[in-house]
Design an enzyme around this catalytic site. Structure first.
Site, mmCIF file in Angstrom:
data_model
loop_
_atom_site.group_PDB
_atom_site.id
_atom_site.type_symbol
_atom_site.label_atom_id
_atom_site.label_comp_id
_atom_site.label_asym_id
_atom_site.label_seq_id
_atom_site.Cartn_x
_atom_site.Cartn_y
_atom_site.Cartn_z
ATOM 1 C CD GLU A 200 146.475 193.477 96.093
ATOM 2 O OE1 GLU A 200 147.337 194.447 96.792
ATOM 3 O OE2 GLU A 200 147.032 192.410 96.590
ATOM 4 C CE1 TYR B 160 150.198 187.717 104.219
ATOM 5 C CE2 TYR B 160 147.878 186.657 104.194
ATOM 6 C CZ TYR B 160 148.986 187.518 103.919
ATOM 7 O OH TYR B 160 148.662 188.376 102.398
ATOM 8 C CD GLU C 284 145.868 193.700 102.307
ATOM 9 O OE1 GLU C 284 145.124 193.548 101.229
ATOM 10 O OE2 GLU C 284 147.059 193.108 102.321
ATOM 11 C CG HIS D 220 150.520 192.574 95.757
ATOM 12 N ND1 HIS D 220 150.306 192.587 97.055
ATOM 13 C CD2 HIS D 220 151.591 191.865 95.478
ATOM 14 C CE1 HIS D 220 151.216 191.809 97.555
ATOM 15 N NE2 HIS D 220 151.882 191.525 96.625
#
Ligand SMILES: *[C@@H]1O[C@H](CO)[C@@H](O)[C@H](O)[C@H]1NC(C)=O
Ligand SMILES: *[C@@H]1O[C@H](CO)[C@@H](O)[C@H](O)[C@H]1NC(C)=O
Ligand SMILES: *[C@@H]1O[C@H](CO)[C@@H](O)[C@H](O)[C@H]1NC(C)=O
Ligand SMILES: [Zn+2]
Length: 424
Positions: free
Chosen positions: A185, A355, A378, A182
């Protein structure tokens, strides 16, 4: 002829200024759910196609942070009030945060330029510098590193995997690491570069890790997006490929892998931040990565992919809430790594902690490439926005994360070199 050319250049310039970083009036909100009802409302809220979700979780007490454009701000706040959802406004005007961050980066560059060494970890590096760094390593340490070209990005940037291997044996267990999937990030490529730097430039201190294990590492798997966040639009997330019949560009590479592709937690709308792509592996970047991995998969025993932010240590599955049959091992190894971060990370399966999201790289590594130990990490957030961890904090995050990587690597040695299962 001359006139046409200069007109053309002027209109190009106009376009590039017109689109640059205009986050004026964009706001960032945070909601921390206190109960199941609030959680459910949040889950519905974040499905809105114009919400840009920065971090989220299915757990009570864990923040969901999202950015909204001025066009939906009023309606959003009314709906939060109607639903009785308490929220904080983290950023009143995203554009001013972006401008502040640019000043911080400039200051960091001045500090970095005064230091010795190839990379200083005092600033976020541009893709060209990262490429130079990897190529320089192959000149400086030809005995232990090798740079393998695995293809090109949509805009033609080289995708290169650094292989680090110092022992003679060809059949060693291997670890695959990627970063920068991504675009926004930034701490992810910085972390992966630090891992490379420690394994190669600090070889004498870390030789056990490279003598016993082969490493395949790619710091920026989505270089087009990464560069775009540096030059044009700070919070770009996806690749930069053109989509049919729309001005909206890019695919979410972490929804584009060919395993239960686009089944859940992904979108078929190219304007969405979680667009799964026109097809599985429609993106050159994910296609190149997967082809390379399938060629060396028999040796790869562990996969780590670095994202930000929120401090989560996640294992498959993202496509279902069912746990993998070996979840106990996945969970135990992650908890060991978490111990070096003072247990700040939340450990669990993606679907249950974060999620549902099908088509993620961690699911594909486990489900298709057979790499059973597969994790998404993360990293910590920082600054006001979460993504803008100030350059002065890069050091602290990358060093701690390398200690976690050493724990993972230690487990791979135990399990595959000494055939020990020390799970207790
Ligand atoms: C790479 O090596 C060149 C030549 O020695 C040097 O000028 C450059 O600063 C190095 N850059 C990086 C990022 O390693
Ligand atoms: C090299 O590794 C050792 C042991 O992990 C560490 O203490 C030292 O700070 C590292 N050196 C550099 C220059 O990063
Ligand atoms: C991965 O898990 C599968 C299914 O349990 C098993 O058959 C396979 O041997 C495992 N692979 C490794 C390298 O442990
Ligand atoms: Zn991410």
């Amino acid at each position: 002829m001359f006139r046409i050319t200069s007109l053309f250049i002027i209109s190009l310039l106009y376009l590039s200024f017109a689109y640059q970083d205009d986050y004026s009036g964009y706001k960032v909100y945070q909601i921390v759910p206190n109960n199941e009802d609030e959680l459910k409302t949040i889950q519905i809220l974040i499905k809105h196609p114009q919400m840009d979700v920065w971090t989220s979780s299915k757990l009570i007490g864990h923040p969901t942070v999202f950015m909204v454009p001025p066009t939906i701000d009023y309606r959003l706040r009314s709906s939060l009030r109607v639903n009785n959802l308490p929220y904080d406004t983290l950023i009143e005007d995203v554009q001013s945060t972006v401008v502040n961050e640019k000043h911080e980066q400039a200051a960091a560059r001045r500090i970095a330029s005064k230091q010795n060494g190839l990379l200083t970890f005092k600033q976020y590096e541009r893709f060209d510098t990262i490429t130079w760094f990897l190529r320089n390593l192959t000149n400086l340490y030809p005995d232990i590193v090798q740079l393998i070209n695995i293809g090109k990005s949509y805009e033609g940037r080289d995708l290169e995997v650094l292989k680090i291997s110092s022992g003679g044996n060809e059949d060693k267990p291997a670890i695959f690491i990627d970063g920068g999937m991504h675009a926004r990030e930034w701490i992810s490529p910085a972390t992966v570069l630090y891992i490379i730097s420690q394994l190669v430039e600090n070889y004498s201190e870390n030789s056990a890790l490279t003598d016993n294990i082969d490493w395949y590492i790619i710091p920026v798997i989505n270089p087009d997006g990464y560069e775009y966040t540096h030059t044009m639009s700070r919070f770009w997330r996806k690749t930069r490929s053109v989509n049919l019949n729309t001005y909206c560009r890019g695919t979410d590479p972490n929804r584009n892998f060919d395993f239960h592709w686009n089944e859940v937690g992904a979108s078929s709308d190219p304007c969405d931040e979680i667009f799964a792509g026109s097809d599985a592996f429609s993106e050159r970047e994910t296609d190149a990565l997967s082809n390379f991995v399938l060629g060396v998969k028999q040796n790869i025993k562990l996969y780590l992919t670095f994202h930000s932010y929120g401090e989560y240590l996640l294992y498959p599955w993202g496509y279902t809430s069912a746990l993998p049959h070996d979840f106990f091992e996945l969970e135990t190894v992650a908890r060991r790594a978490n111990a070096v971060a003072n247990k700040r990370y939340t450990v669990g399966s993606s679907t249950n902690v974060l999620y549902s999201a099908a088509g993620g790289s961690d699911d594909w590594f486990k489900g298709v490439a057979g790499v059973n130990l597969s994790y998404t990490i993360e990293l910590p957030g920082g600054g006001l926005s979460g993504f803008d961890l100030p350059p002065s904090r890069i050091d602290e995050v990358v060093q701690e994360t390398f200690e976690m990587v050493k724990v993972f690597a230690g487990y791979i040695q135990e399990k595959f070199l000494y055939n020990r299962f020390l799970l207790h």
